[in-house]
Design a protein around this motif. Structure first.
Motif, PDB file in Angstrom:
ATOM      1  N   GLN A  42     -74.038 -35.342 -79.319  1.00 34.22           N
ATOM      2  CA  GLN A  42     -72.774 -36.274 -79.819  1.00 34.22           C
ATOM      3  C   GLN A  42     -72.137 -36.416 -78.359  1.00 34.22           C
ATOM      4  N   GLU A  43     -71.926 -35.364 -77.517  1.00 33.59           N
ATOM      5  CA  GLU A  43     -71.113 -35.635 -76.506  1.00 33.59           C
ATOM      6  C   GLU A  43     -71.730 -36.433 -75.315  1.00 33.59           C
ATOM      7  N   PHE A  44     -73.285 -36.314 -75.206  1.00 30.12           N
ATOM      8  CA  PHE A  44     -74.036 -36.832 -74.206  1.00 30.12           C
ATOM      9  C   PHE A  44     -74.153 -38.361 -74.717  1.00 30.12           C
ATOM     10  N   ASP A  45     -74.136 -38.855 -76.147  1.00 28.20           N
ATOM     11  CA  ASP A  45     -74.192 -40.306 -76.490  1.00 28.20           C
ATOM     12  C   ASP A  45     -72.949 -40.917 -76.375  1.00 28.20           C
ATOM     13  N   TYR A  46     -71.759 -40.220 -76.613  1.00 34.11           N
ATOM     14  CA  TYR A  46     -70.421 -40.775 -76.357  1.00 34.11           C
ATOM     15  C   TYR A  46     -70.187 -41.018 -74.901  1.00 34.11           C
ATOM     16  N   TRP A  47     -70.571 -40.226 -74.127  1.00 37.30           N
ATOM     17  CA  TRP A  47     -70.329 -40.508 -72.505  1.00 37.30           C
ATOM     18  C   TRP A  47     -71.165 -41.720 -72.082  1.00 37.30           C
ATOM     19  N   THR A  48     -72.645 -41.917 -72.773  1.00 41.66           N
ATOM     20  CA  THR A  48     -73.286 -42.865 -72.424  1.00 41.66           C
ATOM     21  C   THR A  48     -72.775 -44.167 -72.671  1.00 41.66           C
ATOM     22  N   GLU A  49     -72.234 -44.090 -73.902  1.00 43.71           N
ATOM     23  CA  GLU A  49     -71.636 -45.404 -74.492  1.00 43.71           C
ATOM     24  C   GLU A  49     -70.584 -45.971 -73.610  1.00 43.71           C
ATOM     25  N   GLN A  50     -69.635 -44.882 -73.103  1.00 50.40           N
ATOM     26  CA  GLN A  50     -68.583 -44.987 -72.172  1.00 50.40           C
ATOM     27  C   GLN A  50     -69.119 -45.614 -70.911  1.00 50.40           C
ATOM     28  N   ASN A  51     -69.912 -45.044 -70.415  1.00 52.37           N
ATOM     29  CA  ASN A  51     -70.135 -45.267 -69.089  1.00 52.37           C
ATOM     30  C   ASN A  51     -71.052 -46.633 -69.155  1.00 52.37           C
ATOM     31  N   ALA A  52     -71.591 -47.276 -70.349  1.00 56.50           N
ATOM     32  CA  ALA A  52     -72.161 -48.399 -70.402  1.00 56.50           C
ATOM     33  C   ALA A  52     -71.136 -49.732 -70.079  1.00 56.50           C
ATOM     34  N   LYS A  53     -69.831 -49.171 -70.677  1.00 54.51           N
ATOM     35  CA  LYS A  53     -68.758 -50.192 -70.473  1.00 54.51           C
ATOM     36  C   LYS A  53     -68.066 -50.138 -69.163  1.00 54.51           C
ATOM     37  N   ALA A  54     -68.065 -49.096 -68.580  1.00 56.36           N
ATOM     38  CA  ALA A  54     -67.652 -49.180 -67.210  1.00 56.36           C
ATOM     39  C   ALA A  54     -67.848 -47.579 -66.583  1.00 56.36           C
ATOM     40  N   ASP A  55     -68.387 -47.599 -65.359  1.00 56.03           N
ATOM     41  CA  ASP A  55     -68.745 -46.471 -64.730  1.00 56.03           C
ATOM     42  C   ASP A  55     -67.934 -45.221 -64.965  1.00 56.03           C
ATOM     43  N   VAL A  56     -68.276 -44.144 -65.524  1.00 54.62           N
ATOM     44  CA  VAL A  56     -67.590 -42.847 -65.541  1.00 54.62           C
ATOM     45  C   VAL A  56     -68.067 -41.952 -64.471  1.00 54.62           C
ATOM     46  N   ALA A  57     -67.306 -41.902 -63.491  1.00 54.49           N
ATOM     47  CA  ALA A  57     -67.647 -41.086 -62.102  1.00 54.49           C
ATOM     48  C   ALA A  57     -68.416 -39.744 -62.468  1.00 54.49           C
ATOM     49  N   PRO A  58     -67.853 -39.009 -62.941  1.00 53.19           N
ATOM     50  CA  PRO A  58     -68.527 -37.628 -63.322  1.00 53.19           C
ATOM     51  C   PRO A  58     -70.023 -37.857 -64.176  1.00 53.19           C
ATOM     52  N   PHE A  59     -69.761 -38.772 -64.837  1.00 47.04           N
ATOM     53  CA  PHE A  59     -71.204 -38.919 -65.601  1.00 47.04           C
ATOM     54  C   PHE A  59     -72.343 -39.571 -64.601  1.00 47.04           C
ATOM     55  N   VAL A  60     -71.722 -40.443 -63.719  1.00 44.70           N
ATOM     56  CA  VAL A  60     -72.743 -40.927 -62.741  1.00 44.70           C
ATOM     57  C   VAL A  60     -73.193 -39.940 -61.885  1.00 44.70           C
ATOM     58  N   ASP A  61     -72.372 -38.928 -61.393  1.00 41.89           N
ATOM     59  CA  ASP A  61     -72.879 -38.436 -60.241  1.00 41.89           C
ATOM     60  C   ASP A  61     -73.127 -36.855 -60.481  1.00 41.89           C
ATOM     61  N   SER A  62     -72.872 -36.570 -61.671  1.00 40.40           N
ATOM     62  CA  SER A  62     -73.206 -35.005 -62.096  1.00 40.40           C
ATOM     63  C   SER A  62     -73.808 -35.037 -63.449  1.00 40.40           C
ATOM     64  N   SER A 111     -69.817 -26.158 -65.514  1.00 43.05           N
ATOM     65  CA  SER A 111     -70.091 -26.014 -63.971  1.00 43.05           C
ATOM     66  C   SER A 111     -68.942 -26.447 -62.952  1.00 43.05           C
ATOM     67  N   CYS A 112     -68.010 -26.446 -63.611  1.00 37.43           N
ATOM     68  CA  CYS A 112     -66.755 -26.574 -62.634  1.00 37.43           C
ATOM     69  C   CYS A 112     -66.390 -28.014 -61.906  1.00 37.43           C
ATOM     70  N   ILE A 113     -65.973 -27.882 -60.560  1.00 35.64           N
ATOM     71  CA  ILE A 113     -65.327 -29.104 -60.039  1.00 35.64           C
ATOM     72  C   ILE A 113     -66.621 -29.659 -59.154  1.00 35.64           C
ATOM     73  N   GLY A 114     -67.180 -28.908 -58.238  1.00 33.89           N
ATOM     74  CA  GLY A 114     -68.157 -29.519 -57.367  1.00 33.89           C
ATOM     75  C   GLY A 114     -67.611 -30.047 -56.044  1.00 33.89           C
ATOM     76  N   ASN A 115     -68.436 -30.117 -55.049  1.00 32.95           N
ATOM     77  CA  ASN A 115     -68.186 -30.666 -53.844  1.00 32.95           C
ATOM     78  C   ASN A 115     -68.697 -32.204 -53.481  1.00 32.95           C
ATOM     79  N   ASP A 116     -68.208 -32.813 -52.615  1.00 28.98           N
ATOM     80  CA  ASP A 116     -68.367 -34.054 -52.157  1.00 28.98           C
ATOM     81  C   ASP A 116     -68.272 -35.126 -53.442  1.00 28.98           C
ATOM     82  N   LYS A 117     -67.509 -34.929 -54.303  1.00 27.21           N
ATOM     83  CA  LYS A 117     -67.204 -35.573 -55.517  1.00 27.21           C
ATOM     84  C   LYS A 117     -66.148 -36.494 -55.265  1.00 27.21           C
ATOM     85  N   PRO A 118     -66.191 -38.044 -55.157  1.00 24.96           N
ATOM     86  CA  PRO A 118     -64.792 -38.875 -55.204  1.00 24.96           C
ATOM     87  C   PRO A 118     -64.228 -38.596 -56.632  1.00 24.96           C
ATOM     88  N   ARG A 119     -62.896 -38.037 -56.263  1.00 24.02           N
ATOM     89  CA  ARG A 119     -61.867 -37.876 -57.561  1.00 24.02           C
ATOM     90  C   ARG A 119     -60.516 -38.424 -57.057  1.00 24.02           C
TER      91      ARG A 119
END
Length: 289
Positions: free
Chosen positions: A150-170, A76-84
């Motif tokens: 596998q992808e979802f679990d990987y980013w869940t784990e990464q996000n638990a260590k420090a916020d991953v913005a695209p995971f949090v907002d998208s 779903s591409c890049i998106g609007n209103d996202k802090p990047r």
């Protein structure tokens, strides 16, 4: 420039958000030498994959596919209103290019039955959500969003260590809205849509194959970013989590589809972005139709 393709009983639409310069080729491709770049500069410039300053040109796009049963959006591409902040061309974007492109292809956001993500990087999940009264809500209100486990679990784990913005907002707002499915690599949608594991760029990266009984089309995601990687499959990008695995996966994928009638729909190759894989020397090309 072709935005619509038909193969088997599929109709495929490209929805382009940006087609623009990205990073210098020698920066993005650590295995690329100035000598190899010089050998390939002419055809890359001619195919609009490289600008005169040796900066790679990439397309950022989604594919919307109509099967006989469903309307499916891949990435779903890049998106609007996202802090990047690291990417000025993506940061707090407010243009209507993407939704206008969707409309021009004949689709409303309500028409999408499934959103499939090849992986959960920033430029592949952005339009999963949109801002509504200060909250992130699913952009495609009737869709089921399909994430590889596998992808979802990987980013869940990464996000638990420090916020991953695209995971949090998208991604997480889709989960909170209970519009998601976390699926294994054997998952299918009807008799037309299958998952092909393609690890390397991220641990759980997948390609999506479509067609009744055979792969009429494959959506390769970030298995490769630029046509030079088809010619030199061992050349990985610096964003690949495991560059060696990505190279192995890329060659295996290209061998699999070489000299077949399968349409390879790439995420980032310059327009027309879609072609058939053909052998060229010890490498491959994605030959435009």
């Amino acid at each position: 420039m072709s935005l619509k393709f038909s193969v088997g009983d599929l109709t495929i639409h490209r929805i382009i958000e940006q087609e623009t310069t990205f990073l210098p080729a020698l920066d993005m491709l650590p295995g690329l030498t100035p000598e190899v770049l010089a050998e390939n500069r002419a055809w890359m410039q001619e195919s609009k994959a490289l600008d005169p300053q040796d900066t790679l040109i990439l397309c950022f796009q989604s594919y919307v596919i109509k099967t006989p049963h469903h309307t499916i959006l891949v990435d779903s591409c890049i998106g609007n209103d996202k802090p990047r902040p690291q990417r000025p061309k993506w940061n707090m974007k407010t243009d209507d290019t993407y939704l206008r492109g969707l409309g021009a292809a004949g689709f409303a956001v309500e028409d999408i039955d499934f959103v499939m993500c090849t992986h959960l990087h920033v430029d592949h999940v952005g339009w999963n959500t949109r801002l509504e009264n200060g909250r992130w809500v699913p952009t495609f209100p009737k869709a089921r969003y399909v994430f590889g486990k596998q992808e979802f679990d990987y980013w869940t784990e990464q996000n638990a260590k420090a916020d991953v913005a695209p995971f949090v907002d998208s991604v997480l707002p889709v989960v909170e809205a209970k519009r998601h499915e976390v699926v294994g690599n054997d998952h299918q949608i009807g008799d037309h849509v299958r998952i092909l594991p393609t690890p390397g760029h991220t641990p759980g990266h997948i390609a999506v194959t479509m067609g009744r009984g055979k792969d009429d089309a494959v959506f390769s995601g970030d298995l490769m970013h630029s046509p030079i990687q088809a010619l030199y499959p061992e050349m990985s990008v610096k964003f690949d989590v495991d560059q060696a695995a990505a190279a192995t996966t890329r060659r295996s994928f290209l061998e699999r589809y070489c000299d077949t009638d399968t349409l390879c729909c790439t995420a980032h190759f310059p327009s027309p972005s879609v072609g058939k894989i053909r052998r060229k020397g010890s490498g491959f090309v994605c030959a435009a139709l």
